[in-house]
Scaffold this motif. Structure first.
Motif, short mmCIF file in Angstrom:
data_model
loop_
_atom_site.label_atom_id
_atom_site.label_comp_id
_atom_site.label_asym_id
_atom_site.label_seq_id
_atom_site.Cartn_x
_atom_site.Cartn_y
_atom_site.Cartn_z
N HIS A 1 0.83 -1.22 0.00
CA HIS A 1 0.00 0.00 0.00
C HIS A 1 0.86 1.26 0.00
O HIS A 1 0.43 2.33 -0.44
CB HIS A 1 -0.94 0.00 1.21
CG HIS A 1 -0.23 0.23 2.51
ND1 HIS A 1 0.47 -0.76 3.17
CD2 HIS A 1 -0.08 1.36 3.27
CE1 HIS A 1 1.00 -0.26 4.26
NE2 HIS A 1 0.69 1.02 4.36
N CYS B 1 1.33 3.16 -3.18
CA CYS B 1 0.21 4.00 -3.65
C CYS B 1 0.00 5.24 -2.78
O CYS B 1 -0.61 6.21 -3.22
CB CYS B 1 -1.07 3.18 -3.66
SG CYS B 1 -0.99 1.70 -4.68
N THR B 2 0.50 5.21 -1.54
CA THR B 2 0.21 6.30 -0.61
C THR B 2 1.36 7.29 -0.41
O THR B 2 1.14 8.44 -0.07
CB THR B 2 -0.19 5.73 0.76
OG1 THR B 2 0.85 4.87 1.24
CG2 THR B 2 -1.48 4.93 0.67
N ARG C 1 2.43 11.36 -9.00
CA ARG C 1 2.29 10.08 -8.31
C ARG C 1 2.43 8.95 -9.32
O ARG C 1 1.90 8.99 -10.43
CB ARG C 1 0.92 9.98 -7.63
CG ARG C 1 0.79 8.72 -6.77
CD ARG C 1 -0.56 8.68 -6.07
NE ARG C 1 -0.66 9.74 -5.07
CZ ARG C 1 -0.13 9.66 -3.86
NH1 ARG C 1 0.56 8.60 -3.52
NH2 ARG C 1 -0.27 10.64 -3.01
#
Length: 251
Positions: free
Chosen positions: A43, A46-47, A61
């Protein structure tokens, strides 16, 4: 060439060298944790906000890693852990060595090696995401090429759920063990009664007696830290001390 065939070795895997290095209990633990998690689909990928390491500017991003880069990341993470020195945070291997041992290097028809797949993963993804930091040391060499040094960050270990406090805990124990070993070198490990017994033994039997004495002296964690080579070295030191002592007594 069809698009599906443009990557050499689509399923890379880290293969440690035959002359395996001694790795700590922490590295065993970290590699085991990493093997149970798909680090390429964490995760965090993505963060986290990617930052340009040169300018400090926020980068767009990243999209989900394509499968080829994801496979490269799955191979490179255990390789970096294998060569990690917890005391300096340094990966004690070059990008080329990591690339070779993960099967990510390619050789052209003209015989030139390319480590682009690895260097791009590090420069364009791992470093901007904050998993690693890279540095080139100044040198007086006339060569223009200065290899990068790779340092793992606390965020790298968050990929497989190892906190900074866990790292600090191991580091504290490691330093404490090291201090104990230094102190023990100044102590007499073999008693006078043991010396009398050893003086009557042949060399193999004397060494075995010294080994048993050392095993009783050190704790299990200290013996793990010393390792087989370190233990053999300590036996040699103690045996040579006793030989000198016996020679003096005979005179």
């Amino acid at each position: 060439m069809p698009r599906k065939n443009y990557i050499h070795n689509p399923k890379p895997i880290f293969n440690p060298p035959k002359n395996k290095r001694k790795i700590s209990t922490f590295i065993y633990y970290a590699m085991k944790k990493a093997s149970k998690i798909d680090v390429a689909r964490s995760h965090l990928n993505c963060t986290l906000i990617p930052i340009d390491p040169k300018t400090g500017n926020i980068l767009p991003r990243f999209r989900r890693l394509n499968e080829h880069r994801a496979c490269a990341m799955r191979a490179i993470v255990p390789a970096m852990l294998y060569y990690f020195d917890i005391h300096s945070n340094l990966v004690q291997a070059s990008i080329e060595q990591l690339s070779d041992e993960c099967g990510l290097s390619t050789i052209s028809e003209s015989g030139n090696k390319s480590i682009t797949r690895t260097s791009r993963l590090i420069n364009n993804f791992l470093e901007p995401m904050g998993f690693v930091t890279c540095r080139r040391d100044k040198t007086n060499s006339i060569s223009n090429y200065i290899p990068k040094k790779i340092f793992l960050t606390p965020i790298f270990f968050m990929l497989f759920n190892i906190s900074q406090s866990k790292i600090n805990s191991y580091l504290f124990k490691s330093i404490k063990t090291s201090q104990k070993l230094k102190k023990s070198k100044n102590k007499k490990l073999i008693s006078f009664s043991d010396i009398k017994v050893i003086s009557k033994l042949d060399e193999p039997s004397a060494r075995k007696k010294i080994l048993n004495t050392l095993i009783k002296h050190y704790t299990a964690s200290e013996l793990t830290e010393i390792g087989p080579k370190g233990l053999k070295k300590q036996i040699d030191i103690e045996y040579n001390k006793l030989r000198k002592l016996f020679k003096k007594i005979k005179k």
